[in-house]
Design an enzyme around this catalytic site. Structure first.
Site, PDB file in Angstrom:
ATOM      1  N   ASN A  42       0.796  -1.170  -0.002  1.00 27.91           N
ATOM      2  CA  ASN A  42       0.034  -0.012  -0.006  1.00 27.91           C
ATOM      3  C   ASN A  42       0.832   1.241   0.061  1.00 27.91           C
ATOM      4  OD1 ASN A  42       0.716  -0.732   2.635  1.00 27.91           O
ATOM      5  ND2 ASN A  42      -0.971   0.376   3.525  1.00 27.91           N
ATOM      6  N   ILE A  43       0.246   2.336  -0.838  1.00 28.28           N
ATOM      7  CA  ILE A  43       1.206   3.382  -0.769  1.00 28.28           C
ATOM      8  C   ILE A  43       0.062   4.743  -0.619  1.00 28.28           C
ATOM      9  CG2 ILE A  43       2.575   5.062  -2.611  1.00 28.28           C
ATOM     10  CD1 ILE A  43       2.799   2.376  -4.318  1.00 28.28           C
ATOM     11  N   GLU A  44       0.534   5.238   0.524  1.00 29.69           N
ATOM     12  CA  GLU A  44      -0.291   6.131   1.258  1.00 29.69           C
ATOM     13  C   GLU A  44       0.104   7.689   0.532  1.00 29.69           C
ATOM     14  OE1 GLU A  44      -0.787   5.617   5.249  1.00 29.69           O
ATOM     15  OE2 GLU A  44      -2.278   3.771   5.038  1.00 29.69           O
ATOM     16  N   CYS A  53      -3.968   0.704  -2.497  1.00 29.39           N
ATOM     17  CA  CYS A  53      -3.946  -0.558  -1.962  1.00 29.39           C
ATOM     18  C   CYS A  53      -2.961  -1.449  -2.543  1.00 29.39           C
ATOM     19  CB  CYS A  53      -5.257  -1.289  -1.994  1.00 29.39           C
ATOM     20  SG  CYS A  53      -6.501  -0.457  -0.750  1.00 29.39           S
ATOM     21  N   GLU A  55      -3.161  -4.623  -3.200  1.00 28.74           N
ATOM     22  CA  GLU A  55      -3.595  -5.532  -4.032  1.00 28.74           C
ATOM     23  C   GLU A  55      -3.481  -4.808  -5.578  1.00 28.74           C
ATOM     24  OE1 GLU A  55      -4.790  -4.923  -1.129  1.00 28.74           O
ATOM     25  OE2 GLU A  55      -6.234  -6.287  -0.462  1.00 28.74           O
ATOM     26  N   CYS A  92      -9.941  -5.217   0.193  1.00 29.31           N
ATOM     27  CA  CYS A  92     -11.346  -4.028   0.376  1.00 29.31           C
ATOM     28  C   CYS A  92     -11.934  -3.907  -0.962  1.00 29.31           C
ATOM     29  CB  CYS A  92     -10.425  -2.614   0.181  1.00 29.31           C
ATOM     30  SG  CYS A  92     -10.380  -2.051  -1.152  1.00 29.31           S
ATOM     31  N   CYS A  95     -10.353  -3.263  -4.519  1.00 31.14           N
ATOM     32  CA  CYS A  95      -9.556  -4.098  -4.615  1.00 31.14           C
ATOM     33  C   CYS A  95     -10.258  -5.492  -5.347  1.00 31.14           C
ATOM     34  CB  CYS A  95      -8.723  -4.333  -3.948  1.00 31.14           C
ATOM     35  SG  CYS A  95      -7.367  -3.068  -3.416  1.00 31.14           S
TER      36      CYS A  95
END
Ligand code: THU
Length: 136
Positions: A42-44, A53, A55, A92, A95
């Site tokens: 995940n890359i916020e 996310c 995935e 989620c 995804c």
């Protein structure tokens, strides 16, 4: 490839998670039908909605490299301070829909804590009555 190996790759990818806002680190490993594996974390973003996310990172990496035929995916996630996630982290809703774009309902989703502790579900179980524009 065995489920345990794919989970190990997801756990490795989780270490790359960029999650300074949630402190929740997720990793994914996507196995293509031809044997290639794409991992993702995940890359916020400080604009929260720009977060991606794990995935989807893996799926988008694969598709952008020309791969659209997938066998299974392993997902691991939990508090970033835990080297072994305490709980399962199911994908989620967004995804699930993105997976459904490329995968049929019998696609296998491995929801794991460790390479020994995991459960498998089909995409159809995770996303019943899914929308697929191609069926209209
Ligand atoms: N997250 C994922 O990477 N995959 C999921 O399926 C659930 C949520 C990430 C998004 C965000 O960076 C953090 O977990 C907390 O929601």
């Amino acid at each position: 490839m065995k489920n345990a190996e794919l989970i190990e790759l997801a756990l490795e990818a989780r270490q790359k998670s960029y999650s300074p806002y949630s402190g929740f680190a997720v990793g994914a490993a996507l196995l293509c039908k031809n044997g290639r594996v794409f991992t993702g974390c995940n890359i916020e973003n400080s604009g929260y909605s720009a977060t991606n996310c794990a995935e989807r990172t893996a799926i988008f990496k694969a598709v952008s490299e020309g791969e659209t035929e997938f066998e299974k995916i392993a997902v691991v996630g939990g508090n970033a301070v835990e080297s072994v996630p305490e709980k399962y982290c199911p994908p989620c809703g967004i995804c699930r829909q993105v997976l459904r774009e490329f995968c049929s309902c019998d696609f296998e989703v491995i929801i794991a804590r460790t390479s020994e502790d995991y459960k498998t579900m089909t995409l159809g179980e995770l996303l019943p009555e899914s929308f697929d524009k191609r069926e209209f």
